[in-house]
Design a protein around this motif. Structure first.
Motif, PDB file in Angstrom:
ATOM      1  N   GLN A 101       0.868  -1.180   0.000  1.00  0.00           N
ATOM      2  CA  GLN A 101       0.000   0.000   0.000  1.00  0.00           C
ATOM      3  C   GLN A 101       0.907   1.233   0.000  1.00  0.00           C
ATOM      4  N   TYR A 102       0.766   2.104  -0.965  1.00  0.00           N
ATOM      5  CA  TYR A 102       1.613   3.280  -1.057  1.00  0.00           C
ATOM      6  C   TYR A 102       0.919   4.506  -0.515  1.00  0.00           C
ATOM      7  N   ARG A 103       1.699   5.432  -0.019  1.00  0.00           N
ATOM      8  CA  ARG A 103       1.168   6.660   0.546  1.00  0.00           C
ATOM      9  C   ARG A 103       0.804   7.626  -0.566  1.00  0.00           C
ATOM     10  N   PRO A 104      -0.446   8.022  -0.677  1.00  0.00           N
ATOM     11  CA  PRO A 104      -0.818   9.017  -1.681  1.00  0.00           C
ATOM     12  C   PRO A 104      -0.546  10.419  -1.169  1.00  0.00           C
ATOM     13  N   SER A 105      -0.568  11.379  -2.042  1.00  0.00           N
ATOM     14  CA  SER A 105      -0.391  12.762  -1.605  1.00  0.00           C
ATOM     15  C   SER A 105      -1.553  13.205  -0.727  1.00  0.00           C
ATOM     16  N   TYR A 106      -2.750  12.847  -1.105  1.00  0.00           N
ATOM     17  CA  TYR A 106      -3.928  13.078  -0.284  1.00  0.00           C
ATOM     18  C   TYR A 106      -4.894  11.941  -0.512  1.00  0.00           C
ATOM     19  N   GLY A 107      -5.904  11.926   0.350  1.00  0.00           N
ATOM     20  CA  GLY A 107      -7.004  10.998   0.106  1.00  0.00           C
ATOM     21  C   GLY A 107      -6.802   9.630   0.698  1.00  0.00           C
ATOM     22  N   ASN A 108      -7.265   8.629  -0.017  1.00  0.00           N
ATOM     23  CA  ASN A 108      -7.362   7.299   0.553  1.00  0.00           C
ATOM     24  C   ASN A 108      -6.292   6.355   0.039  1.00  0.00           C
ATOM     25  N   ASN A 109      -5.884   5.442   0.934  1.00  0.00           N
ATOM     26  CA  ASN A 109      -5.101   4.286   0.537  1.00  0.00           C
ATOM     27  C   ASN A 109      -6.073   3.179   0.169  1.00  0.00           C
ATOM     28  N   ASN A 110      -5.693   2.341  -0.757  1.00  0.00           N
ATOM     29  CA  ASN A 110      -6.575   1.278  -1.196  1.00  0.00           C
ATOM     30  C   ASN A 110      -5.706   0.101  -1.609  1.00  0.00           C
ATOM     31  N   PHE A 111      -6.035  -1.089  -1.128  1.00  0.00           N
ATOM     32  CA  PHE A 111      -5.316  -2.258  -1.617  1.00  0.00           C
ATOM     33  C   PHE A 111      -6.229  -3.470  -1.558  1.00  0.00           C
ATOM     34  N   SER A 112      -5.862  -4.484  -2.309  1.00  0.00           N
ATOM     35  CA  SER A 112      -6.563  -5.754  -2.295  1.00  0.00           C
ATOM     36  C   SER A 112      -5.527  -6.857  -2.390  1.00  0.00           C
ATOM     37  N   VAL A 113      -5.572  -7.788  -1.447  1.00  0.00           N
ATOM     38  CA  VAL A 113      -4.700  -8.961  -1.461  1.00  0.00           C
ATOM     39  C   VAL A 113      -5.604 -10.151  -1.721  1.00  0.00           C
ATOM     40  N   GLN A 114      -5.323 -10.929  -2.758  1.00  0.00           N
ATOM     41  CA  GLN A 114      -6.158 -12.089  -3.049  1.00  0.00           C
ATOM     42  C   GLN A 114      -5.311 -13.237  -3.560  1.00  0.00           C
ATOM     43  N   THR A 115      -5.760 -14.443  -3.282  1.00  0.00           N
ATOM     44  CA  THR A 115      -5.097 -15.622  -3.824  1.00  0.00           C
ATOM     45  C   THR A 115      -6.093 -16.771  -3.884  1.00  0.00           C
ATOM     46  N   ILE A 116      -5.800 -17.747  -4.700  1.00  0.00           N
ATOM     47  CA  ILE A 116      -6.510 -19.018  -4.710  1.00  0.00           C
ATOM     48  C   ILE A 116      -5.490 -20.067  -4.311  1.00  0.00           C
ATOM     49  N   ALA A 117      -5.826 -20.869  -3.282  1.00  0.00           N
ATOM     50  CA  ALA A 117      -4.856 -21.818  -2.755  1.00  0.00           C
ATOM     51  C   ALA A 117      -5.525 -23.158  -2.485  1.00  0.00           C
ATOM     52  N   SER A 118      -4.787 -24.223  -2.745  1.00  0.00           N
ATOM     53  CA  SER A 118      -5.227 -25.567  -2.404  1.00  0.00           C
ATOM     54  C   SER A 118      -4.855 -25.814  -0.951  1.00  0.00           C
ATOM     55  N   LEU A 119      -5.866 -26.009  -0.093  1.00  0.00           N
ATOM     56  CA  LEU A 119      -5.637 -26.148   1.339  1.00  0.00           C
ATOM     57  C   LEU A 119      -6.116 -27.507   1.825  1.00  0.00           C
ATOM     58  N   SER A 120      -5.484 -27.975   2.884  1.00  0.00           N
ATOM     59  CA  SER A 120      -5.877 -29.229   3.514  1.00  0.00           C
ATOM     60  C   SER A 120      -6.674 -28.947   4.770  1.00  0.00           C
ATOM     61  N   ALA A 121      -7.477 -29.913   5.181  1.00  0.00           N
ATOM     62  CA  ALA A 121      -8.213 -29.785   6.434  1.00  0.00           C
ATOM     63  C   ALA A 121      -7.227 -29.522   7.565  1.00  0.00           C
ATOM     64  N   SER A 122      -7.566 -28.586   8.442  1.00  0.00           N
ATOM     65  CA  SER A 122      -6.759 -28.160   9.595  1.00  0.00           C
ATOM     66  C   SER A 122      -5.674 -27.148   9.245  1.00  0.00           C
ATOM     67  N   ASP A 123      -5.498 -26.786   7.964  1.00  0.00           N
ATOM     68  CA  ASP A 123      -4.614 -25.663   7.633  1.00  0.00           C
ATOM     69  C   ASP A 123      -5.212 -24.390   8.214  1.00  0.00           C
ATOM     70  N   THR A 124      -4.355 -23.404   8.455  1.00  0.00           N
ATOM     71  CA  THR A 124      -4.833 -22.125   8.979  1.00  0.00           C
ATOM     72  C   THR A 124      -4.464 -20.992   8.030  1.00  0.00           C
ATOM     73  N   VAL A 125      -5.290 -19.947   8.069  1.00  0.00           N
ATOM     74  CA  VAL A 125      -5.071 -18.742   7.268  1.00  0.00           C
ATOM     75  C   VAL A 125      -5.114 -17.554   8.214  1.00  0.00           C
ATOM     76  N   ASP A 126      -4.138 -16.647   8.094  1.00  0.00           N
ATOM     77  CA  ASP A 126      -4.226 -15.375   8.809  1.00  0.00           C
ATOM     78  C   ASP A 126      -3.762 -14.250   7.898  1.00  0.00           C
ATOM     79  N   PHE A 127      -3.950 -13.029   8.367  1.00  0.00           N
ATOM     80  CA  PHE A 127      -3.644 -11.823   7.594  1.00  0.00           C
ATOM     81  C   PHE A 127      -2.638 -11.017   8.394  1.00  0.00           C
ATOM     82  N   TYR A 128      -1.545 -10.607   7.750  1.00  0.00           N
ATOM     83  CA  TYR A 128      -0.376 -10.119   8.471  1.00  0.00           C
ATOM     84  C   TYR A 128       0.100  -8.795   7.890  1.00  0.00           C
ATOM     85  N   VAL A 129       0.292  -7.810   8.760  1.00  0.00           N
ATOM     86  CA  VAL A 129       0.903  -6.535   8.366  1.00  0.00           C
ATOM     87  C   VAL A 129       2.401  -6.686   8.594  1.00  0.00           C
ATOM     88  N   SER A 130       3.169  -6.722   7.527  1.00  0.00           N
ATOM     89  CA  SER A 130       4.608  -6.954   7.632  1.00  0.00           C
ATOM     90  C   SER A 130       5.369  -5.691   8.015  1.00  0.00           C
TER      91      SER A 130
END
Length: 149
Positions: A101-130
């Motif tokens: 997400q980049y800093r604009p001169s004014y106004g709003n920041n906007n981003f979208s993170v998306q993926t399609i993943a093959s997951l197994s039962a008991s896998d976990t998903v979380d969202f992380y600010v690095s």
């Protein structure tokens, strides 16, 4: 709909997949500064055996899942980097999704993170600010995970 249909079309023309695993929630709270996992909250919608604990969504059945996080907020003051993590790990090759997400001169920041993943039962998903900071407004932090039909 008889309860066993794989898909239905509601009166407004939307295609739905009744009772399949899905989860969605909004984050509302203080601003998040890297490194931080996005906290889960009580605004969640869970179905099909999806559960949440320790800020992670647990996958109930093996399959192909769509995962995403959308964010819009006023200028954070600095760019930020975000990851979708699977079993606590992100991939730099984009397989698990990331966005900057980049800093604009004014106004709003906007981003979208998306993926399609093959997951197994008991896998976990979380969202992380690095790194960087995002605002913790509830209306514009929207996360979702659902099994593709």
């Amino acid at each position: 709909t008889n309860g066993t249909d794989a898909m239905t079309i509601d009166s407004s023309g939307r295609v739905t997949q009744p009772a399949l695993p899905a989860a969605c929630f909004h984050y509302q709270g203080t601003n998040l500064t890297g490194a931080a996992i996005v906290p889960l909250n009580t605004q969640s919608v869970l179905q099909g055996g999806m559960t949440m604990s320790s800020n992670a969504i647990t996958i109930p059945v093996t399959g192909l899942y769509k995962i995403g996080w959308h964010h819009l907020s006023y200028d954070t003051g600095a760019h930020a980097v975000f990851f979708i993590r699977i079993n606590g790990v992100h991939n730099s090759d984009l397989a698990h999704g990331w966005a900057t997400q980049y800093r604009p001169s004014y106004g709003n920041n906007n981003f979208s993170v998306q993926t399609i993943a093959s997951l197994s039962a008991s896998d976990t998903v979380d969202f992380y600010v690095s790194s960087g900071t995002i605002h913790g407004n509830s209306d514009y932090n929207s996360m979702f995970v659902y099994l593709l039909g």
